[in-house]
Write a protein that holds these residues in place. Sequence first.
Motif, short mmCIF file in Angstrom:
data_model
loop_
_atom_site.label_atom_id
_atom_site.label_comp_id
_atom_site.label_asym_id
_atom_site.label_seq_id
_atom_site.Cartn_x
_atom_site.Cartn_y
_atom_site.Cartn_z
N ARG A 159 0.84 -1.19 0.00
CA ARG A 159 0.00 0.00 0.00
C ARG A 159 0.88 1.24 0.00
O ARG A 159 2.06 1.19 0.38
CB ARG A 159 -0.91 0.00 1.24
CG ARG A 159 -1.84 -1.21 1.31
CD ARG A 159 -2.63 -1.23 2.60
NE ARG A 159 -3.44 -0.03 2.71
CZ ARG A 159 -4.15 0.27 3.82
NH1 ARG A 159 -4.11 -0.53 4.86
NH2 ARG A 159 -4.88 1.36 3.85
N PRO A 160 0.35 2.39 -0.42
CA PRO A 160 1.15 3.62 -0.42
C PRO A 160 1.72 3.90 0.98
O PRO A 160 1.00 3.79 1.98
CB PRO A 160 0.15 4.70 -0.83
CG PRO A 160 -0.88 3.97 -1.64
CD PRO A 160 -1.01 2.62 -0.99
N LEU A 161 2.98 4.26 1.03
CA LEU A 161 3.62 4.54 2.32
C LEU A 161 3.02 5.80 2.95
O LEU A 161 2.85 5.88 4.18
CB LEU A 161 5.12 4.72 2.12
CG LEU A 161 5.94 4.90 3.40
CD1 LEU A 161 5.83 3.67 4.30
CD2 LEU A 161 7.41 5.17 3.06
N TYR A 162 2.70 6.79 2.11
CA TYR A 162 2.09 8.04 2.60
C TYR A 162 0.72 8.20 1.95
O TYR A 162 0.55 7.99 0.75
CB TYR A 162 2.96 9.25 2.27
CG TYR A 162 4.29 9.25 2.99
CD1 TYR A 162 4.36 9.53 4.35
CD2 TYR A 162 5.48 8.98 2.30
CE1 TYR A 162 5.57 9.52 5.02
CE2 TYR A 162 6.69 8.97 2.96
CZ TYR A 162 6.73 9.25 4.32
OH TYR A 162 7.94 9.24 4.99
N ASP A 163 -0.26 8.59 2.76
CA ASP A 163 -1.59 8.87 2.22
C ASP A 163 -1.60 10.16 1.41
O ASP A 163 -2.41 10.32 0.49
CB ASP A 163 -2.61 8.96 3.36
CG ASP A 163 -2.75 7.64 4.09
OD1 ASP A 163 -3.33 6.71 3.50
OD2 ASP A 163 -2.27 7.52 5.24
N ALA A 164 -0.72 11.09 1.76
CA ALA A 164 -0.61 12.35 1.01
C ALA A 164 0.78 12.93 1.20
O ALA A 164 1.42 12.73 2.24
CB ALA A 164 -1.67 13.34 1.46
N VAL A 165 1.25 13.65 0.19
CA VAL A 165 2.52 14.37 0.25
C VAL A 165 2.22 15.84 -0.02
O VAL A 165 1.50 16.17 -0.97
CB VAL A 165 3.52 13.83 -0.80
CG1 VAL A 165 4.78 14.69 -0.83
CG2 VAL A 165 3.86 12.38 -0.51
N VAL A 166 2.74 16.71 0.84
CA VAL A 166 2.55 18.16 0.68
C VAL A 166 3.91 18.79 0.42
O VAL A 166 4.83 18.64 1.22
CB VAL A 166 1.91 18.79 1.93
CG1 VAL A 166 1.75 20.30 1.74
CG2 VAL A 166 0.56 18.14 2.23
N MET A 167 4.04 19.48 -0.71
CA MET A 167 5.30 20.14 -1.04
C MET A 167 5.18 21.64 -0.82
O MET A 167 4.33 22.31 -1.40
CB MET A 167 5.69 19.90 -2.50
CG MET A 167 7.03 20.55 -2.87
SD MET A 167 7.28 20.73 -4.66
CE MET A 167 7.38 19.04 -5.16
#
Length: 355
Positions: A159-167
């Motif tokens: 499964r994705p390691l992060y549910d969301a990435v914010v840059m």
Amino acid sequence: MASTGGPAAPRDPDWEGVRLHVVTGKGGTGKTTLAAALALALAAEGRRTLLIEVEGRQGIAELFGISALPYEERKIAGVTPAQLGLPGRAPGEVHALAIDTELALLEYLEMFYKLGRAGKALQKVGFVDFATTVAPGVRDVLLTGKACEAARRKGPDGRPLYDAVVMDAPPTGRITRFLNVNAEVAGLARIGPIHSQAQAVMRVLKAPETAVHFVTLLEEMPVQETVDGIAELREAKLPVGGVLVNMVRPPVLDAAAVAAVDGDHREEVALALAEAGLGGRARKPETVRAHIEPLLGPLLEQAREHSERVELERSQRADLQQLRLPTYELPLLGEGVDLGGLYRLAAELKRQGAA
């Protein structure tokens, strides 16, 4: 347009399915603050987010009151539903990463060319700094590439390691060029790993799983930069997200009071002040007037300034509404933004449906 009204149940999120949130804005609008608040909001309800800084300012570390971030992902905050005024008990996590361009390039050279120690030798002779200076497009490929890789990375369970990435991305004036890395490196490398990496990055950046959000204030220059930046993104066919209006001040005067400010109301104001008891214990009208007169000028001037501010904000809101994008308003925190303020902004973003 969402507003900063009283407590209410959170709306359904506007960005369901978006995994990479790119946050930009004119300097001074609170871009880093709202990127951090968005990461906290997205981490609610047991989720895991990664907050990435690309400008080397260590603004994230300062906001969270921690030591300078290294070039590695580490947990910097936990988020419980109660902190955001939500039901439930599952805590979430915010991790952070400050991307170091030199180390990112060495990582890239090792990944594609297996240089190992030779890469470290290149760093010592200044090659890395030279490469990213003469070819800024390569630098942007490295920065955006790291964020895109994190957004698509899988954990051991698949499964994705992060549910969301914010840059926390560069300012509005540079955002389109920063994100349009494929065009930037086209003249440098038409084939090979750099070209392939740029194309892979662009596939993520132009996918529905990415959204570029703009932070602005209700002032002419930030709003105009927002309008121009969104037009540039749309022309480049990059995904536009929402508009985060920061530092919104609560109204002091109602619409009728604002409309009445332009007239000569000295006598009415003086009478109101006298009725409110600001004339002290004096009973003679002339004595009461003597107490009140010094207050009239400053009070009326402040009312005029507030009226002008309200009219300016009204016109800027109208310009933002023309963009037809989801818009969120975040309150001005008079005491400044500390960690508690970040959670307050995160709760407001959650309530308005930004996360």
